[in-house]
Design a protein around this motif. Structure first.
Motif, mmCIF file in Angstrom:
data_model
loop_
_atom_site.group_PDB
_atom_site.id
_atom_site.type_symbol
_atom_site.label_atom_id
_atom_site.label_comp_id
_atom_site.label_asym_id
_atom_site.label_seq_id
_atom_site.Cartn_x
_atom_site.Cartn_y
_atom_site.Cartn_z
ATOM 1 N N THR A 1 7.305 11.815 5.508
ATOM 2 C CA THR A 1 6.637 10.692 4.859
ATOM 3 C C THR A 1 5.357 11.184 4.187
ATOM 4 O O THR A 1 4.763 12.179 4.601
ATOM 5 N N ALA A 2 4.956 10.453 3.163
ATOM 6 C CA ALA A 2 3.698 10.687 2.473
ATOM 7 C C ALA A 2 2.898 9.394 2.532
ATOM 8 O O ALA A 2 3.417 8.326 2.171
ATOM 9 N N THR A 3 1.660 9.486 2.996
ATOM 10 C CA THR A 3 0.842 8.286 3.197
ATOM 11 C C THR A 3 -0.542 8.471 2.578
ATOM 12 O O THR A 3 -1.173 9.520 2.756
ATOM 13 N N ARG A 4 -0.967 7.428 1.872
ATOM 14 C CA ARG A 4 -2.333 7.395 1.350
ATOM 15 C C ARG A 4 -2.756 5.935 1.303
ATOM 16 O O ARG A 4 -2.183 5.147 0.555
ATOM 17 N N PHE A 5 -3.734 5.590 2.140
ATOM 18 C CA PHE A 5 -4.171 4.193 2.286
ATOM 19 C C PHE A 5 -2.954 3.325 2.624
ATOM 20 O O PHE A 5 -2.293 3.556 3.627
ATOM 21 N N TRP A 6 -2.634 2.325 1.803
ATOM 22 C CA TRP A 6 -1.544 1.404 2.106
ATOM 23 C C TRP A 6 -0.219 1.854 1.498
ATOM 24 O O TRP A 6 0.788 1.181 1.630
ATOM 25 N N VAL A 7 -0.209 2.997 0.859
ATOM 26 C CA VAL A 7 1.000 3.477 0.202
ATOM 27 C C VAL A 7 1.736 4.451 1.120
ATOM 28 O O VAL A 7 1.125 5.354 1.699
ATOM 29 N N GLU A 8 3.037 4.279 1.234
ATOM 30 C CA GLU A 8 3.824 5.169 2.078
ATOM 31 C C GLU A 8 5.184 5.396 1.434
ATOM 32 O O GLU A 8 5.856 4.459 1.021
ATOM 33 N N TYR A 9 5.557 6.664 1.369
ATOM 34 C CA TYR A 9 6.867 7.046 0.837
ATOM 35 C C TYR A 9 7.665 7.737 1.934
ATOM 36 O O TYR A 9 7.095 8.458 2.765
ATOM 37 N N TRP A 10 8.998 7.537 1.895
ATOM 38 C CA TRP A 10 9.878 8.139 2.898
ATOM 39 C C TRP A 10 10.985 8.944 2.222
ATOM 40 O O TRP A 10 11.504 8.558 1.173
ATOM 41 N N GLY A 11 11.363 10.020 2.875
ATOM 42 C CA GLY A 11 12.543 10.755 2.456
ATOM 43 C C GLY A 11 13.777 10.181 3.122
ATOM 44 O O GLY A 11 13.690 9.258 3.939
ATOM 45 N N GLN A 12 14.942 10.752 2.767
ATOM 46 C CA GLN A 12 16.196 10.211 3.277
ATOM 47 C C GLN A 12 16.567 10.766 4.651
ATOM 48 O O GLN A 12 17.417 10.207 5.341
#
Length: 116
Positions: free
Chosen positions: A97-108
Motif C-alpha cells: 500500500t501507498a499512504t499519504r494523509f487521507w490517500v491510500e492505494y493498494w496493489g492486487q
C-alpha cells in the motif's frame, strides 16, 4: 493511472526465504509511506511492515520482527519485503500500500505459501 504491482510470491519450504517487490507508478512514490499487509486463510488482514518516505522510520509486526526486512528504492519507485525463516503461519496474500494523509492505494496482492 496509479498502479502498485507486487511480484516475488510463490511456494517455499519452511525455513526458506522470499523477496517480494512492489513497483509503483502514477504518483509521487517518494512522498508516500509504503507498507506491506497480509491476509492468511481465515485470518484478519495484518499490517506486516511499513517504511516512511525517507526510509528513516520502519515498523514491523511482532510476528515478523527479526525475520522480515522492508526497504525502498525511491529512484526505482519500488518497495521490497525480504522474508527469511519463513513459517507455515506466514502463508497469506501479501499486498503493498501507498499512504499519504487521507490517500491510500493498494496493489492486487501476491500469494505466499509456506509448506513442505
Amino acid at each position: 493511472q496509479v498502479q502498485l504491482v507486487e511480484s516475488g510470491g510463490g511456494l517455499v519450504q519452511p525455513g526458506g526465504s522470499l523477496r517480494l517487490s512492489c513497483a509503483a507508478s502514477g504518483f509521487t512514490f517518494s512522498s508516500y509511506v509504503m507498507s506491506w499487509y497480509r491476509q492468511g486463510p481465515g485470518k484478519e488482514r495484518e499490517l506486516v511492515a511499513s517504511i516512511v518516505n525517507t526510509g528513516g522510520s520502519i515498523n514491523y509486526a511482532d510476528s515478523v520482527k527479526g525475520r522480515f526486512t522492508i526497504s525502498r528504492d525511491n529512484a526505482k519507485n519500488t518497495v521490497y519485503l525480504q522474508m527469511t525463516s519463513l513459517r507455515p503461519s506466514d502463508t497469506a496474500v501479501y499486498s503493498c500500500t501507498a499512504t499519504r494523509f487521507w490517500v491510500e492505494y493498494w496493489g492486487q496482492g501476491t500469494q505466499v505459501t509456506v509448506s513442505s
